[in-house]
Design a protein around this motif. Structure first.
Motif, PDB file in Angstrom:
ATOM      1  N   ASN A  30       0.830  -1.197   0.000  1.00 38.73           N
ATOM      2  CA  ASN A  30       0.000   0.000   0.000  1.00 38.73           C
ATOM      3  C   ASN A  30       0.870   1.254   0.000  1.00 38.73           C
ATOM      4  N   TRP A  31       0.207   2.398   0.008  1.00 40.13           N
ATOM      5  CA  TRP A  31       0.936   3.665  -0.058  1.00 40.13           C
ATOM      6  C   TRP A  31       1.845   3.844   1.150  1.00 40.13           C
ATOM      7  N   LEU A  32       1.439   3.328   2.312  1.00 38.28           N
ATOM      8  CA  LEU A  32       2.273   3.470   3.511  1.00 38.28           C
ATOM      9  C   LEU A  32       3.581   2.699   3.348  1.00 38.28           C
ATOM     10  N   ASP A  33       3.500   1.502   2.778  1.00 32.28           N
ATOM     11  CA  ASP A  33       4.717   0.720   2.524  1.00 32.28           C
ATOM     12  C   ASP A  33       5.685   1.496   1.635  1.00 32.28           C
ATOM     13  N   TYR A  34       5.186   2.039   0.539  1.00 35.95           N
ATOM     14  CA  TYR A  34       6.047   2.769  -0.389  1.00 35.95           C
ATOM     15  C   TYR A  34       6.610   4.048   0.238  1.00 35.95           C
ATOM     16  N   THR A  35       5.782   4.765   0.971  1.00 37.85           N
ATOM     17  CA  THR A  35       6.225   6.012   1.595  1.00 37.85           C
ATOM     18  C   THR A  35       7.326   5.756   2.620  1.00 37.85           C
ATOM     19  N   LEU A  36       7.087   4.793   3.516  1.00 39.90           N
ATOM     20  CA  LEU A  36       8.079   4.530   4.560  1.00 39.90           C
ATOM     21  C   LEU A  36       9.320   3.848   3.996  1.00 39.90           C
ATOM     22  N   LEU A  37       9.164   3.013   2.971  1.00 41.20           N
ATOM     23  CA  LEU A  37      10.336   2.426   2.334  1.00 41.20           C
ATOM     24  C   LEU A  37      11.183   3.516   1.684  1.00 41.20           C
ATOM     25  N   THR A  38      10.550   4.496   1.080  1.00 42.08           N
ATOM     26  CA  THR A  38      11.281   5.625   0.498  1.00 42.08           C
ATOM     27  C   THR A  38      12.049   6.387   1.573  1.00 42.08           C
ATOM     28  N   LEU A  39      11.414   6.616   2.722  1.00 43.79           N
ATOM     29  CA  LEU A  39      12.105   7.293   3.824  1.00 43.79           C
ATOM     30  C   LEU A  39      13.295   6.483   4.322  1.00 43.79           C
TER      31      LEU A  39
ATOM     32  N   LEU B  19      10.974  10.482  11.318  1.00 45.73           N
ATOM     33  CA  LEU B  19      10.205   9.748  10.319  1.00 45.73           C
ATOM     34  C   LEU B  19      11.005   8.603   9.711  1.00 45.73           C
ATOM     35  N   VAL B  20      12.282   8.831   9.484  1.00 47.72           N
ATOM     36  CA  VAL B  20      13.141   7.752   8.972  1.00 47.72           C
ATOM     37  C   VAL B  20      13.219   6.625   9.998  1.00 47.72           C
ATOM     38  N   GLY B  21      13.350   6.972  11.270  1.00 43.73           N
ATOM     39  CA  GLY B  21      13.378   5.954  12.323  1.00 43.73           C
ATOM     40  C   GLY B  21      12.088   5.169  12.401  1.00 43.73           C
ATOM     41  N   ILE B  22      10.961   5.857  12.329  1.00 40.10           N
ATOM     42  CA  ILE B  22       9.666   5.176  12.339  1.00 40.10           C
ATOM     43  C   ILE B  22       9.538   4.281  11.111  1.00 40.10           C
ATOM     44  N   GLY B  23      10.001   4.790   9.975  1.00 37.70           N
ATOM     45  CA  GLY B  23       9.981   3.984   8.752  1.00 37.70           C
ATOM     46  C   GLY B  23      10.810   2.725   8.892  1.00 37.70           C
TER      47      GLY B  23
ATOM     48  N   LEU C  78      11.495   1.113  11.696  1.00 40.11           N
ATOM     49  CA  LEU C  78      10.778   0.190  12.576  1.00 40.11           C
ATOM     50  C   LEU C  78       9.605  -0.465  11.847  1.00 40.11           C
ATOM     51  N   TYR C  79       8.909   0.310  11.044  1.00 39.94           N
ATOM     52  CA  TYR C  79       7.764  -0.231  10.307  1.00 39.94           C
ATOM     53  C   TYR C  79       8.193  -1.278   9.288  1.00 39.94           C
ATOM     54  N   THR C  80       9.317  -1.036   8.614  1.00 38.94           N
ATOM     55  CA  THR C  80       9.739  -1.980   7.574  1.00 38.94           C
ATOM     56  C   THR C  80      10.177  -3.326   8.146  1.00 38.94           C
ATOM     57  N   ILE C  81      10.380  -3.400   9.455  1.00 37.99           N
ATOM     58  CA  ILE C  81      10.635  -4.703  10.070  1.00 37.99           C
ATOM     59  C   ILE C  81       9.460  -5.633   9.789  1.00 37.99           C
ATOM     60  N   SER C  82       8.254  -5.072   9.708  1.00 37.32           N
ATOM     61  CA  SER C  82       7.072  -5.899   9.434  1.00 37.32           C
ATOM     62  C   SER C  82       7.110  -6.516   8.039  1.00 37.32           C
ATOM     63  N   LEU C  83       7.941  -5.993   7.152  1.00 37.39           N
ATOM     64  CA  LEU C  83       8.046  -6.581   5.811  1.00 37.39           C
ATOM     65  C   LEU C  83       8.540  -8.022   5.869  1.00 37.39           C
TER      66      LEU C  83
END
Length: 70
Positions: free
Chosen positions: A4-13, A49-53, A55-60
């Motif tokens: 989804n858009w959140l995946d792409y946005t945070l992966l970009t960060l 935001l990069v740090g949150i990104g 942490l979020y990408t760990i879910s990948l």
């Protein structure tokens, strides 16, 4: 696996953060600090935001694995 858009946005960060760390490691040049000021409120937001990104990408890991089993 649906992204989804959140995946792409945070992966970009996270990619921006990785490039910034590469610049720091190789050239001692902090691009975020250069663009937004050394620990200004804006640069701190970018770092957060990069740090949150990150942490979020760990879910990948879990989502990629579950996508392979489908």
């Amino acid at each position: 696996m649906k992204t989804n858009w959140l995946d792409y946005t945070l992966l970009t960060l996270v990619i921006i953060g990785a490039i910034n760390w590469g610049l720091i490691g190789f050239f001692r040049f902090d691009l975020v600090a250069f663009l937004f000021g050394n620990l200004s409120w804006l640069s701190r937001i970018v770092y957060a935001l990069v740090g949150i990104g990150g942490l979020y990408t760990i879910s990948l890991y879990g989502r990629i694995k579950s996508g392979d089993e489908a």
